[in-house]
Design an enzyme around this catalytic site. Sequence first.
Site, PDB file in Angstrom:
ATOM      1  N   TYR A 113       0.968  -1.336   0.062  1.00  0.00           N
ATOM      2  CA  TYR A 113      -0.068  -0.077  -0.120  1.00  0.00           C
ATOM      3  C   TYR A 113       1.078   1.220   0.104  1.00  0.00           C
ATOM      4  O   TYR A 113       0.735   2.174  -0.921  1.00  0.00           O
ATOM      5  CB  TYR A 113      -0.938   0.033   1.271  1.00  0.00           C
ATOM      6  CG  TYR A 113      -1.819   1.185   1.381  1.00  0.00           C
ATOM      7  CD1 TYR A 113      -3.064   1.190   0.256  1.00  0.00           C
ATOM      8  CD2 TYR A 113      -1.692   2.176   2.224  1.00  0.00           C
ATOM      9  CE1 TYR A 113      -3.829   2.300   0.461  1.00  0.00           C
ATOM     10  CE2 TYR A 113      -2.613   3.150   2.316  1.00  0.00           C
ATOM     11  CZ  TYR A 113      -3.779   3.281   1.318  1.00  0.00           C
ATOM     12  OH  TYR A 113      -4.610   4.382   1.460  1.00  0.00           O
ATOM     13  N   LYS A 117       1.331   3.756  -2.990  1.00  0.00           N
ATOM     14  CA  LYS A 117       0.707   5.222  -2.748  1.00  0.00           C
ATOM     15  C   LYS A 117       1.926   6.204  -3.270  1.00  0.00           C
ATOM     16  O   LYS A 117       1.766   7.545  -3.580  1.00  0.00           O
ATOM     17  CB  LYS A 117       0.249   5.449  -1.355  1.00  0.00           C
ATOM     18  CG  LYS A 117      -0.976   4.712  -1.372  1.00  0.00           C
ATOM     19  CD  LYS A 117      -2.326   5.256  -2.301  1.00  0.00           C
ATOM     20  CE  LYS A 117      -3.521   4.923  -2.128  1.00  0.00           C
ATOM     21  NZ  LYS A 117      -4.731   5.672  -2.911  1.00  0.00           N
ATOM     22  N   THR A 150     -14.309   6.020   6.351  1.00  0.00           N
ATOM     23  CA  THR A 150     -15.062   5.307   5.198  1.00  0.00           C
ATOM     24  C   THR A 150     -15.137   3.798   5.461  1.00  0.00           C
ATOM     25  O   THR A 150     -14.454   3.251   6.233  1.00  0.00           O
ATOM     26  CB  THR A 150     -14.025   5.574   3.946  1.00  0.00           C
ATOM     27  OG1 THR A 150     -12.796   4.988   4.117  1.00  0.00           O
ATOM     28  CG2 THR A 150     -13.831   7.082   3.628  1.00  0.00           C
TER      29      THR A 150
HETATM   30  N1  NAD Z   1      -9.898   5.845   4.377  1.00  0.00           N
HETATM   31  C1  NAD Z   1      -8.907   5.999   4.883  1.00  0.00           C
HETATM   32  O1  NAD Z   1      -8.368   6.166   5.881  1.00  0.00           O
HETATM   33  C2  NAD Z   1      -7.657   6.549   3.547  1.00  0.00           C
HETATM   34  C3  NAD Z   1      -6.469   7.016   4.156  1.00  0.00           C
HETATM   35  C4  NAD Z   1      -5.714   7.476   3.094  1.00  0.00           C
HETATM   36  C5  NAD Z   1      -6.000   7.322   1.772  1.00  0.00           C
HETATM   37  N2  NAD Z   1      -7.037   6.678   1.472  1.00  0.00           N
HETATM   38  C6  NAD Z   1      -7.294   6.675  -0.003  1.00  0.00           C
HETATM   39  O2  NAD Z   1      -8.609   7.362  -0.177  1.00  0.00           O
HETATM   40  C7  NAD Z   1      -9.262   6.746  -1.568  1.00  0.00           C
HETATM   41  C8  NAD Z   1     -10.532   6.238  -1.149  1.00  0.00           C
HETATM   42  O3  NAD Z   1     -10.652   5.557  -0.269  1.00  0.00           O
HETATM   43  P1  NAD Z   1     -11.791   5.006   0.773  1.00  0.00           P
HETATM   44  O4  NAD Z   1     -11.393   5.246   2.197  1.00  0.00           O
HETATM   45  O5  NAD Z   1     -13.082   5.938   0.167  1.00  0.00           O
HETATM   46  O6  NAD Z   1     -11.998   3.614   0.677  1.00  0.00           O
HETATM   47  P2  NAD Z   1     -13.187   2.748   0.569  1.00  0.00           P
HETATM   48  O7  NAD Z   1     -12.810   1.296   0.586  1.00  0.00           O
HETATM   49  O8  NAD Z   1     -14.213   2.792   1.188  1.00  0.00           O
HETATM   50  O9  NAD Z   1     -13.436   3.208  -1.368  1.00  0.00           O
HETATM   51  C9  NAD Z   1     -12.463   2.590  -2.137  1.00  0.00           C
HETATM   52  C10 NAD Z   1     -13.260   2.654  -3.540  1.00  0.00           C
HETATM   53  O10 NAD Z   1     -12.379   2.146  -4.720  1.00  0.00           O
HETATM   54  C11 NAD Z   1     -13.179   1.093  -5.602  1.00  0.00           C
HETATM   55  N3  NAD Z   1     -12.196   0.188  -6.099  1.00  0.00           N
HETATM   56  C12 NAD Z   1     -11.372  -0.823  -5.598  1.00  0.00           C
HETATM   57  N4  NAD Z   1     -10.723  -1.200  -6.762  1.00  0.00           N
HETATM   58  C13 NAD Z   1     -11.243  -0.637  -7.859  1.00  0.00           C
HETATM   59  C14 NAD Z   1     -11.018  -0.832  -9.169  1.00  0.00           C
HETATM   60  N5  NAD Z   1     -10.219  -1.483  -9.617  1.00  0.00           N
HETATM   61  N6  NAD Z   1     -11.547  -0.096 -10.032  1.00  0.00           N
HETATM   62  C15 NAD Z   1     -12.740   1.061  -9.665  1.00  0.00           C
HETATM   63  N7  NAD Z   1     -12.751   0.991  -8.441  1.00  0.00           N
HETATM   64  C16 NAD Z   1     -12.176   0.457  -7.534  1.00  0.00           C
HETATM   65  C17 NAD Z   1     -13.963   0.511  -4.503  1.00  0.00           C
HETATM   66  O11 NAD Z   1     -15.149  -0.018  -5.185  1.00  0.00           O
HETATM   67  C18 NAD Z   1     -14.539   1.403  -3.628  1.00  0.00           C
HETATM   68  O12 NAD Z   1     -15.626   2.096  -4.083  1.00  0.00           O
HETATM   69  C19 NAD Z   1      -8.311   5.483  -1.765  1.00  0.00           C
HETATM   70  O13 NAD Z   1      -7.273   5.662  -2.867  1.00  0.00           O
HETATM   71  C20 NAD Z   1      -7.439   5.246  -0.461  1.00  0.00           C
HETATM   72  O14 NAD Z   1      -6.364   4.802  -0.475  1.00  0.00           O
HETATM   73  C21 NAD Z   1      -8.082   6.499   2.439  1.00  0.00           C
END
Ligand code: NAD
Length: 212
Positions: A113, A117, A150
């Site tokens: 991860y 990133k 989320t």
């Molecule tokens: N939630 C956190 O704490 C956090 C922290 C840092 C970064 N992020 C980043 O934020 C972004 C959103 O994450 P989130 O928290 O909403 O997570 P989440 O798991 O709630 O949502 C992620 C989304 O990505 C979609 N996805 C996964 N694989 C896919 C693919 N091959 N094609 C299309 N869609 C795909 C899933 O269907 C889901 O809707 C991500 O890039 C994650 O790495 C999240």
Amino acid sequence: VSIIYLSPVANLFLKFRFQKLNVADEDNWQQVFKTVMNQFGHVDILVNSAGITGGSADVEHETLDDWGKVFDVNAKGSFLGVKHAMANMKNGGAIVNVVSMAGAYAEPVAVAYSASKGAERMMTKSAALYGAQKEKPIRVNAVLPAATNTGMVKEITALQPEVMQKQMEKIPLKKFAEPEDMANMIAFLVSDDAKFITGGDFMVDGGQSAGF
Ligand SMILES: NC(=O)c1ccc[n+]([C@@H]2O[C@H](COP(=O)([O-])OP(=O)(O)OC[C@H]3O[C@@H](n4cnc5c(N)ncnc54)[C@H](O)[C@@H]3O)[C@@H](O)[C@H]2O)c1
């Protein structure tokens, strides 16, 4: 597989459209942009938010298979989105990649991860420099969220509550971010208020990056 949200201004009767998209599939991206160009005639904004954690393995225990799956979505997926957006943003535009604090600060766990990133973050900067050379510039920025409430965080909290408790303790504001905290930053970065901002890292982290 996820859904892309498209918000046109031109057609009052057509406020938005949804289309399925696997971000790791280049044909899917081409199809999405073809549809947008056919229906609306232009692309102005892209937000790359799809991402997966792929578990929490350290470098010794990570498998090549899982490493590949995480890179497919987080690094390849965001690269493909930026690549094809650039080709279609004829009037200039703004792109935001939702990276992670893990793309700037490593931990002993979740090696794939963090590495994916980091790749997404540097791809953002390279794309920003390229986009700035265009006659009608395309700005590209990275948002780096700390742990945010989320599905991703809820899933890890259910499986490993102690891991998320430790994450919480690292955040000076003593709570996880809400999705709208990221949405507010993204909305700013894609707006004309941010017209001189490109290639940047925007940490929305409750103070986590301010010090140890
Ligand atoms: N939630 C956190 O704490 C956090 C922290 C840092 C970064 N992020 C980043 O934020 C972004 C959103 O994450 P989130 O928290 O909403 O997570 P989440 O798991 O709630 O949502 C992620 C989304 O990505 C979609 N996805 C996964 N694989 C896919 C693919 N091959 N094609 C299309 N869609 C795909 C899933 O269907 C889901 O809707 C991500 O890039 C994650 O790495 C999240």
